[in-house]
Design an enzyme around this catalytic site. Sequence first.
Site, PDB file in Angstrom:
ATOM      1  N   HIS A  88      27.783  89.671  40.516  1.00 53.76           N
ATOM      2  CA  HIS A  88      26.131  90.172  39.623  1.00 53.76           C
ATOM      3  C   HIS A  88      25.191  89.165  40.617  1.00 53.76           C
ATOM      4  O   HIS A  88      25.193  88.025  40.896  1.00 53.76           O
ATOM      5  CB  HIS A  88      26.144  90.348  38.286  1.00 53.76           C
ATOM      6  CG  HIS A  88      24.838  90.214  37.832  1.00 53.76           C
ATOM      7  ND1 HIS A  88      24.206  90.704  37.101  1.00 53.76           N
ATOM      8  CD2 HIS A  88      23.804  89.279  37.439  1.00 53.76           C
ATOM      9  CE1 HIS A  88      23.189  91.338  37.157  1.00 53.76           C
ATOM     10  NE2 HIS A  88      22.791  89.737  36.511  1.00 53.76           N
ATOM     11  N   ARG A 174      11.028  91.820  25.457  1.00 57.50           N
ATOM     12  CA  ARG A 174      10.288  89.986  26.220  1.00 57.50           C
ATOM     13  C   ARG A 174       9.967  90.722  27.055  1.00 57.50           C
ATOM     14  O   ARG A 174       9.490  89.954  27.587  1.00 57.50           O
ATOM     15  CB  ARG A 174      11.810  89.870  26.552  1.00 57.50           C
ATOM     16  CG  ARG A 174      13.226  89.022  25.758  1.00 57.50           C
ATOM     17  CD  ARG A 174      14.038  89.129  26.336  1.00 57.50           C
ATOM     18  NE  ARG A 174      14.510  87.883  27.003  1.00 57.50           N
ATOM     19  CZ  ARG A 174      15.041  88.310  28.022  1.00 57.50           C
ATOM     20  NH1 ARG A 174      16.431  88.909  28.320  1.00 57.50           N
ATOM     21  NH2 ARG A 174      14.896  87.482  29.060  1.00 57.50           N
ATOM     22  N   SER A 189      21.550  87.811  27.412  1.00 58.07           N
ATOM     23  CA  SER A 189      21.364  89.490  28.699  1.00 58.07           C
ATOM     24  C   SER A 189      22.275  89.617  29.325  1.00 58.07           C
ATOM     25  O   SER A 189      22.883  90.161  29.581  1.00 58.07           O
ATOM     26  CB  SER A 189      20.063  89.288  28.652  1.00 58.07           C
ATOM     27  OG  SER A 189      19.763  89.984  29.623  1.00 58.07           O
TER      28      SER A 189
HETATM   29  N1  URA Z   1      18.255  90.247  34.487  1.00 57.07           N
HETATM   30  C1  URA Z   1      19.079  90.195  32.915  1.00 57.07           C
HETATM   31  O1  URA Z   1      20.009  91.523  32.993  1.00 57.07           O
HETATM   32  N2  URA Z   1      18.637  90.158  31.742  1.00 57.07           N
HETATM   33  C2  URA Z   1      17.608  89.084  32.067  1.00 57.07           C
HETATM   34  O2  URA Z   1      17.485  88.196  30.721  1.00 57.07           O
HETATM   35  C3  URA Z   1      17.468  88.664  33.242  1.00 57.07           C
HETATM   36  C4  URA Z   1      17.495  89.347  34.187  1.00 57.07           C
END
Ligand code: URA
Length: 430
Positions: A88, A174, A189
């Site tokens: 990721h 957010r 997240s």
């Molecule tokens: N990427 C995400 O998946 N969530 C976040 O809060 C910030 C970046």
Amino acid sequence: MKIGDNVNIIEIINKKRKKEELTKEEIMYAVNGYVEGSIKDYQMSALLMAICLNDMTEEEVFALTDVMLHSGEVLDLSKIKGIKVDKHSTGGVGDKATIILGPLLASLGVNIAKMSGRGLGHTGGTIDKLESIPGFSTSMSLEEFTNQVNNIHFALVGQMGNLVPADKKIYALRDVTGTVESIPLIATSIMSKKLASGADKIVIDVKVGSGALVKNLEEANKLANLMVKIGKNAGKEIICVLTNMDEPLGTHIGNALEVEECINFLKGSYEKDVYELVMKLGSCMASLGLFITEEEAKKRLEENITNGKAYSKFDEFVKAQGGNLEKLERAPKEFSIKSTKSGYINHIDTLKLGEIVREIGAGRYEKEDKIDYGVGIILSKKVGDFILQDEELLKIYLHEKDMELGKILNCFDIGVHYIEPEPLIYEVIK
Ligand code: URA
């Protein structure tokens, strides 16, 4: 205690405002209530802002991750034989590493069952980049996905199943309430989605710098340590690599152009920074997937670029998902942007450059916007390079010259003195 009997959202908001620790029941009540609609946007906004200002304890972070993870489906990848390694990135400009790492790792026999996203803000998304290959499909059933990984070790899809609906709703809120930049909210997240997508081991590229969500090393360190702890708490091995995003990665920015740079890489022609990043992340991934040292992993990665196996795997992967590389196209008009002075490239405003590429059509402003796959930029110079007056700084690809191209020059700081560029890899946290 039956949730709801002794808990109410105003008390929960007040508790967090007073820096008191929330229980898992309270977190569950707030998150599940928000997903179901009994808790309103304005209440969740207040709670998120209190979290932004007052932080969360580790226990709260573990509880929030677990509640978000179980707000929807959790992918079952048990039909894939062997270890599944995921990768990721927290997002950057020109970050095409996944498109190189997927086939490269698969060529060593490491299983990569990857779920990726579309572009977000000024950063591009892997799904959009791959969809610039005519015919390439990023949607498939779970059965097709697992079969493809079993057959060729690599498959890449967009959204599959209803994973972490709590994050979809909370992230959108957010985005419009100034609560994106919170370490516990970013960590929960990302990790809830990673845990829901079923991999056994995960390598996370935490981008730091002007072109990234996290702007300084101290914050990035906190985020990485927290994500590693969340992983351990969930029984998963995680490696975070902190990397510099003060300049775009490589030279190509824009969807089809980035795919071109990936092809060049896999055929053995690459920029130094892309090579360094891919080798670092790739060695971590291969060491996790094959139980070998990072040194041994790096050697095998290099071999498979040189002997052509990595590119063949890429070709196999693109064909398996319906893509036709012969039809990959740049936008037809090429404009050369030249420097107005001589000197060293000391800094590139990566955020601004990413915004310009988005503006010419490579990204979206609204969900429904159509991407212009062929537009973008190829840098002729990177940070630390010397440039002469009237020498080419970059090329821009457009359909028509319908923008004031001069403003691109404002993204580059050119000075008389050489400034040593920041290292690309800052730290590895496991
Ligand atoms: N990427 C995400 O998946 N969530 C976040 O809060 C910030 C970046």
